[in-house]
Write a protein that holds these residues in place. Structure first.
Motif, mmCIF file in Angstrom:
data_model
loop_
_atom_site.group_PDB
_atom_site.id
_atom_site.type_symbol
_atom_site.label_atom_id
_atom_site.label_comp_id
_atom_site.label_asym_id
_atom_site.label_seq_id
_atom_site.Cartn_x
_atom_site.Cartn_y
_atom_site.Cartn_z
ATOM 1 N N SER A 159 6.057 8.942 5.267
ATOM 2 C CA SER A 159 5.892 9.218 3.840
ATOM 3 C C SER A 159 4.681 8.442 3.325
ATOM 4 N N PRO A 160 3.808 9.069 2.539
ATOM 5 C CA PRO A 160 2.622 8.359 2.046
ATOM 6 C C PRO A 160 2.970 7.166 1.167
ATOM 7 N N PHE A 161 4.113 7.227 0.505
ATOM 8 C CA PHE A 161 4.616 6.091 -0.259
ATOM 9 C C PHE A 161 6.104 6.299 -0.513
ATOM 10 N N CYS A 187 5.472 2.809 -4.497
ATOM 11 C CA CYS A 187 5.265 3.420 -5.806
ATOM 12 C C CYS A 187 6.359 2.906 -6.736
ATOM 13 N N CYS A 236 2.347 -2.922 -6.628
ATOM 14 C CA CYS A 236 2.253 -1.633 -5.941
ATOM 15 C C CYS A 236 0.834 -1.085 -5.954
ATOM 16 N N PHE A 254 9.619 5.606 5.010
ATOM 17 C CA PHE A 254 8.502 4.685 5.162
ATOM 18 C C PHE A 254 8.016 4.684 6.618
ATOM 19 N N TRP A 296 0.793 2.426 -6.220
ATOM 20 C CA TRP A 296 1.108 3.693 -6.881
ATOM 21 C C TRP A 296 2.051 3.391 -8.041
ATOM 22 N N GLU A 338 0.809 -1.218 0.000
ATOM 23 C CA GLU A 338 0.000 0.000 0.000
ATOM 24 C C GLU A 338 0.845 1.272 0.000
ATOM 25 N N LYS A 339 2.140 1.142 0.315
ATOM 26 C CA LYS A 339 3.009 2.322 0.339
ATOM 27 C C LYS A 339 4.134 2.258 -0.691
ATOM 28 N N TYR A 376 1.195 17.136 -2.255
ATOM 29 C CA TYR A 376 2.435 16.516 -1.795
ATOM 30 C C TYR A 376 3.618 17.435 -2.102
ATOM 31 N N GLN A 383 1.198 16.413 2.527
ATOM 32 C CA GLN A 383 1.999 15.215 2.752
ATOM 33 C C GLN A 383 3.403 15.396 2.174
#
Length: 215
Positions: free
Chosen positions: A183-185, A8, A26, A179, A28, A5-6, A130, A161
Protein backbone atom coordinates in the motif's frame (compact mmCIF):
# COMPACT_ATOMS: atom_id res chain seq x y z
CA UNK A 1 13.11 4.07 7.12
CA UNK A 2 10.98 5.16 10.11
CA UNK A 3 7.55 4.57 8.57
CA UNK A 4 6.64 8.25 8.30
CA UNK A 5 6.85 8.19 4.52
CA UNK A 6 3.89 5.78 4.42
CA UNK A 7 1.68 7.31 7.09
CA UNK A 8 -1.45 9.27 6.24
CA UNK A 9 -3.03 11.03 9.20
CA UNK A 10 -6.79 11.19 8.72
CA UNK A 11 -7.82 14.46 10.35
CA UNK A 12 -11.44 15.06 11.24
CA UNK A 13 -12.99 17.15 13.96
CA UNK A 14 -9.71 18.40 15.42
CA UNK A 15 -8.54 21.95 16.03
CA UNK A 16 -6.72 23.99 13.43
CA UNK A 17 -3.96 24.42 16.04
CA UNK A 18 -3.28 20.66 15.83
CA UNK A 19 -2.63 20.60 12.10
CA UNK A 20 1.09 21.41 12.28
CA UNK A 21 1.56 18.69 14.89
CA UNK A 22 -0.29 16.20 12.68
CA UNK A 23 1.77 17.18 9.64
CA UNK A 24 4.95 16.60 11.61
CA UNK A 25 3.91 12.97 12.04
CA UNK A 26 3.26 12.05 8.42
CA UNK A 27 3.92 12.61 4.73
CA UNK A 28 0.22 12.40 3.81
CA UNK A 29 -2.68 14.27 5.39
CA UNK A 30 -6.32 13.40 4.75
CA UNK A 31 -8.80 16.12 5.61
CA UNK A 32 -12.30 14.80 6.21
CA UNK A 33 -14.17 17.82 4.96
CA UNK A 34 -17.44 16.59 6.49
CA UNK A 35 -15.83 16.63 9.95
CA UNK A 36 -13.54 19.67 9.79
CA UNK A 37 -14.79 23.22 10.31
CA UNK A 38 -11.90 25.26 8.94
CA UNK A 39 -12.22 28.50 6.99
CA UNK A 40 -11.22 28.78 3.33
CA UNK A 41 -8.03 30.62 4.28
CA UNK A 42 -7.14 27.92 6.80
CA UNK A 43 -7.60 25.24 4.14
CA UNK A 44 -5.44 27.23 1.72
CA UNK A 45 -2.67 27.46 4.33
CA UNK A 46 -2.84 23.70 4.90
CA UNK A 47 -2.80 22.89 1.19
CA UNK A 48 0.26 25.09 0.67
CA UNK A 49 2.36 23.14 3.15
CA UNK A 50 4.89 20.67 1.74
CA UNK A 51 2.82 17.54 2.24
CA UNK A 52 0.44 15.35 0.23
CA UNK A 53 -3.02 16.66 1.10
CA UNK A 54 -6.12 14.55 0.44
CA UNK A 55 -9.69 15.88 0.44
CA UNK A 56 -12.38 13.37 1.42
CA UNK A 57 -16.04 13.75 2.34
CA UNK A 58 -18.91 11.38 3.20
CA UNK A 59 -21.72 13.88 3.71
CA UNK A 60 -24.68 15.09 1.59
CA UNK A 61 -22.50 18.12 0.73
CA UNK A 62 -19.74 15.92 -0.69
CA UNK A 63 -19.72 17.38 -4.19
CA UNK A 64 -19.75 21.01 -3.03
CA UNK A 65 -16.97 20.41 -0.52
CA UNK A 66 -14.74 18.47 -2.91
CA UNK A 67 -15.12 21.03 -5.70
CA UNK A 68 -14.29 23.77 -3.19
CA UNK A 69 -11.17 21.87 -2.07
CA UNK A 70 -10.03 21.62 -5.69
CA UNK A 71 -10.49 25.37 -6.05
CA UNK A 72 -8.52 26.03 -2.87
CA UNK A 73 -5.52 23.93 -3.90
CA UNK A 74 -5.69 20.39 -2.47
CA UNK A 75 -3.30 17.81 -4.03
CA UNK A 76 -5.44 14.65 -4.10
CA UNK A 77 -9.22 14.15 -4.25
CA UNK A 78 -11.00 11.08 -2.87
CA UNK A 79 -14.22 10.38 -4.81
CA UNK A 80 -16.58 7.60 -3.79
CA UNK A 81 -17.44 5.30 -6.69
CA UNK A 82 -21.12 5.59 -5.71
CA UNK A 83 -21.07 9.39 -5.90
CA UNK A 84 -23.61 10.47 -8.53
CA UNK A 85 -21.32 13.41 -9.36
CA UNK A 86 -18.21 11.26 -9.79
CA UNK A 87 -17.60 12.43 -13.38
CA UNK A 88 -18.08 16.10 -12.46
CA UNK A 89 -15.56 15.96 -9.61
CA UNK A 90 -13.20 13.75 -11.65
CA UNK A 91 -13.17 16.26 -14.53
CA UNK A 92 -12.50 19.18 -12.20
CA UNK A 93 -9.63 17.30 -10.57
CA UNK A 94 -8.08 16.34 -13.90
CA UNK A 95 -8.37 19.90 -15.22
CA UNK A 96 -6.31 20.98 -12.20
CA UNK A 97 -3.75 18.16 -12.65
CA UNK A 98 -4.66 16.56 -9.33
CA UNK A 99 -4.36 12.93 -8.36
CA UNK A 100 -7.56 10.96 -7.79
CA UNK A 101 -8.53 8.24 -5.33
CA UNK A 102 -11.62 6.26 -6.33
CA UNK A 103 -13.01 4.70 -3.17
CA UNK A 104 -15.36 1.84 -2.32
CA UNK A 105 -16.75 1.34 1.19
CA UNK A 106 -18.76 -1.49 2.68
CA UNK A 107 -19.55 -1.14 6.38
CA UNK A 108 -21.26 -4.53 6.66
CA UNK A 109 -18.98 -7.11 5.05
CA UNK A 110 -16.11 -7.87 2.71
CA UNK A 111 -17.49 -8.84 -0.73
CA UNK A 112 -16.28 -11.96 -2.53
CA UNK A 113 -12.83 -11.68 -4.10
CA UNK A 114 -14.33 -11.73 -7.62
CA UNK A 115 -16.40 -8.63 -6.84
CA UNK A 116 -13.40 -6.89 -5.31
CA UNK A 117 -11.37 -7.60 -8.43
CA UNK A 118 -14.19 -6.09 -10.50
CA UNK A 119 -14.03 -2.93 -8.37
CA UNK A 120 -10.30 -2.71 -9.03
CA UNK A 121 -10.93 -3.10 -12.76
CA UNK A 122 -13.53 -0.31 -12.68
CA UNK A 123 -10.98 1.98 -11.05
CA UNK A 124 -8.36 1.12 -13.66
CA UNK A 125 -10.83 1.85 -16.45
CA UNK A 126 -11.59 5.22 -14.87
CA UNK A 127 -7.87 6.00 -15.06
CA UNK A 128 -7.51 7.03 -11.43
CA UNK A 129 -4.26 7.06 -9.49
CA UNK A 130 -5.44 5.04 -6.48
CA UNK A 131 -8.19 2.52 -5.79
CA UNK A 132 -9.31 2.53 -2.15
CA UNK A 133 -11.24 -0.44 -0.79
CA UNK A 134 -12.37 -0.20 2.85
CA UNK A 135 -14.67 -2.97 4.11
CA UNK A 136 -15.87 -4.44 7.39
CA UNK A 137 -13.91 -7.62 8.15
CA UNK A 138 -15.98 -10.20 10.02
CA UNK A 139 -13.41 -13.02 10.26
CA UNK A 140 -9.64 -13.23 10.44
CA UNK A 141 -9.68 -14.97 7.04
CA UNK A 142 -10.93 -11.73 5.52
CA UNK A 143 -7.50 -10.28 6.25
CA UNK A 144 -5.97 -12.81 3.84
CA UNK A 145 -8.43 -11.77 1.14
CA UNK A 146 -7.34 -8.16 1.56
CA UNK A 147 -3.70 -9.23 1.32
CA UNK A 148 -4.35 -11.20 -1.89
CA UNK A 149 -5.72 -8.11 -3.60
CA UNK A 150 -2.22 -6.64 -3.62
CA UNK A 151 -1.11 -9.57 -5.81
CA UNK A 152 -3.53 -8.64 -8.59
CA UNK A 153 -1.36 -8.41 -11.76
CA UNK A 154 -3.15 -5.22 -12.75
CA UNK A 155 -1.81 -3.69 -9.54
CA UNK A 156 1.65 -5.25 -9.52
CA UNK A 157 2.22 -4.18 -13.14
CA UNK A 158 1.94 -0.59 -11.98
CA UNK A 159 -1.34 0.38 -13.66
CA UNK A 160 -2.67 1.86 -10.44
CA UNK A 161 -1.91 1.87 -6.72
CA UNK A 162 -4.13 0.02 -4.26
CA UNK A 163 -5.28 1.12 -0.81
CA UNK A 164 -7.11 -1.93 0.59
CA UNK A 165 -7.91 -2.07 4.30
CA UNK A 166 -10.31 -3.48 6.83
CA UNK A 167 -12.85 -1.82 9.08
CA UNK A 168 -13.76 -3.09 12.54
CA UNK A 169 -11.82 -5.23 15.01
CA UNK A 170 -9.57 -6.76 12.34
CA UNK A 171 -8.89 -3.36 10.81
CA UNK A 172 -5.61 -2.54 12.58
CA UNK A 173 -3.94 -5.83 11.60
CA UNK A 174 -5.15 -5.55 8.00
CA UNK A 175 -3.68 -2.07 7.77
CA UNK A 176 -0.31 -3.19 9.07
CA UNK A 177 -0.34 -6.02 6.52
CA UNK A 178 -1.21 -3.53 3.78
CA UNK A 179 1.91 -1.63 4.77
CA UNK A 180 3.93 -4.79 4.06
CA UNK A 181 2.15 -5.83 0.89
CA UNK A 182 2.62 -2.57 -0.95
CA UNK A 183 0.00 0.00 0.00
CA UNK A 184 1.44 3.44 -0.87
CA UNK A 185 0.37 4.63 2.57
CA UNK A 186 -1.85 3.61 5.49
CA UNK A 187 -4.44 5.72 7.25
CA UNK A 188 -3.99 6.53 10.93
CA UNK A 189 -6.06 8.75 13.20
CA UNK A 190 -4.44 11.78 14.80
CA UNK A 191 -5.83 10.96 18.22
CA UNK A 192 -7.82 7.84 19.13
CA UNK A 193 -10.92 9.82 20.15
CA UNK A 194 -11.15 11.40 16.69
CA UNK A 195 -10.72 8.28 14.55
CA UNK A 196 -12.50 8.76 11.23
CA UNK A 197 -13.13 5.04 10.63
CA UNK A 198 -13.67 1.95 12.83
CA UNK A 199 -10.47 -0.07 13.11
CA UNK A 200 -8.21 2.85 12.27
CA UNK A 201 -4.76 2.81 13.85
CA UNK A 202 -3.79 5.74 16.02
CA UNK A 203 -0.65 7.38 14.63
CA UNK A 204 1.09 7.41 18.00
CA UNK A 205 0.33 3.71 18.51
CA UNK A 206 1.64 3.00 15.00
CA UNK A 207 4.99 4.57 15.81
CA UNK A 208 5.22 2.38 18.91
CA UNK A 209 4.43 -0.76 16.89
CA UNK A 210 6.47 0.02 13.78
CA UNK A 211 10.02 -0.48 15.15
CA UNK A 212 8.98 -3.80 16.72
CA UNK A 213 7.57 -5.21 13.48
CA UNK A 214 9.66 -3.59 10.76
CA UNK A 215 13.42 -3.20 10.68
Amino acid sequence: MNGKEKVCVSFGGGRIEDIDSAIGLCNWLELRLDLCTFTDNEYINIYQKKINTIAADHSPKTTVNLLKSIELGVNIVDIDLDNADFDLIYTAAKENNLQIIASYHNFEKLPEEKELMEIIEVCINKNVDYCKIACKLNTNKDILTIAQLYENPRITEGNMQLLAMGLGEYGPLSRLMAFVFGSPFIYCSYIKELATAPGQLNVFDFYKIYPKLFV
